[in-house]
Design an enzyme around this catalytic site. Sequence first.
Site, PDB file in Angstrom:
ATOM      1  N   PRO A   2      78.415 -18.307 -38.372  1.00  0.00           N
ATOM      2  CG  PRO A   2      79.184 -20.304 -37.536  1.00  0.00           C
ATOM      3  CD  PRO A   2      79.457 -19.300 -38.598  1.00  0.00           C
ATOM      4  CD  GLU A   3      75.850 -12.658 -37.451  1.00  0.00           C
ATOM      5  OE1 GLU A   3      75.484 -11.744 -36.699  1.00  0.00           O
ATOM      6  OE2 GLU A   3      75.532 -12.728 -38.649  1.00  0.00           O
ATOM      7  CE  LYS A  58      80.504 -12.646 -34.310  1.00  0.00           C
ATOM      8  NZ  LYS A  58      80.903 -11.922 -35.535  1.00  0.00           N
ATOM      9  NE  ARG A 278      81.298  -8.432 -44.126  1.00  0.00           N
ATOM     10  CZ  ARG A 278      81.128  -9.158 -43.045  1.00  0.00           C
ATOM     11  NH1 ARG A 278      81.520  -8.710 -41.880  1.00  0.00           N
ATOM     12  NH2 ARG A 278      80.580 -10.338 -43.113  1.00  0.00           N
TER      13      ARG A 278
END
Length: 293
Positions: A2-3, A58, A278
């Site tokens: 979740p962003e 967030k 990433r």
Amino acid sequence: MPELPEVETIKRGLKDLVTGLSVKEVVIKNHKSFLIDENTKELFLFNHKVLDVKRRAKLLMINLDSDYSLVFHLKMTGQLVYVNHNYRFGAGHPTDSLIHQLPDKSTRVIFIFNNKAKLFFNDQRKFGWIKIIPTALLTDKDFFKYHGPEPLDLLFSSDVLYQRLLKHPNSKIKAVLLNQTVLSGLGNIYVDESLWMSKINPLTTVNRLTEKNIVVLHRSIQSVLNKSISLGGSTDRNYVDAKGNKGSYLKFANVFRKENQPCPRCSNLIVKQKIAGRGTHFCPNCQKIEIEK
DNA sequence: CACTTGACCTGTCCGC
DNA sequence: TGCGGACAGGTCAAGT
């Protein structure tokens, strides 16, 4: 997973579902997910009404009338799913089948409300957490001093972005946009998508960006986030909203998870490469590193 | 200071 | 079919 768009989608759903309810019971299946003592439960959680549900960065916050709030960080695999007392939202709801499976083996905490509805905190990887924090602390800007501005806030101009990026002149733009102290709410998906839309190479150091780059980047970040929110966020693997629905943004993604597929803009193949630790997706042809400043 | 790595965890996928 | 390793959207601490 979740962003910002995912947490925002959960917040909007939960707000309508739980405002006015009160917590009667909590079942903690994994104590590291929610460190709370009996005293705090009795004094500040049980039998207190939900006043509001909010999001900052967030983090998702449920304000209670005890002057304390439940604060959630979903990290990579957290879910918050609300299910009413008879496990249905209405005949034929697309997620009824999912809801019937709860709790499942990823369920870490269950909140039970006065109307017998349940809120499931599921978190496969156990990175997420729940805390109970005085609401006054959450409204104090000190609490969020390590969080950058909200990218969809009216006060967040391209000049603000420029000033904040400039604090990291020698860092790669990919790393800086993932840094939550610079800007809140972006994660791997939306950084890759925003950089593609801006035609900026993720390896570019901040001091190589032009002012025009930053104006376009600012507009792209807002555009990508707004589009994702309108589509209920991105479901890559785990993410579902408060009613168990998946988000559909990834159907419209241009680069994320598109390695070896043609760039929608120039048809060159999208590559995936590790940048700032990433997996990073970009088009090496139309996302060029700026030569001149 | 900038940047990388490892840690926190579980599950899935891929190659052998 | 089984096994080992790499990898996954987030963040933090520790190391270089």
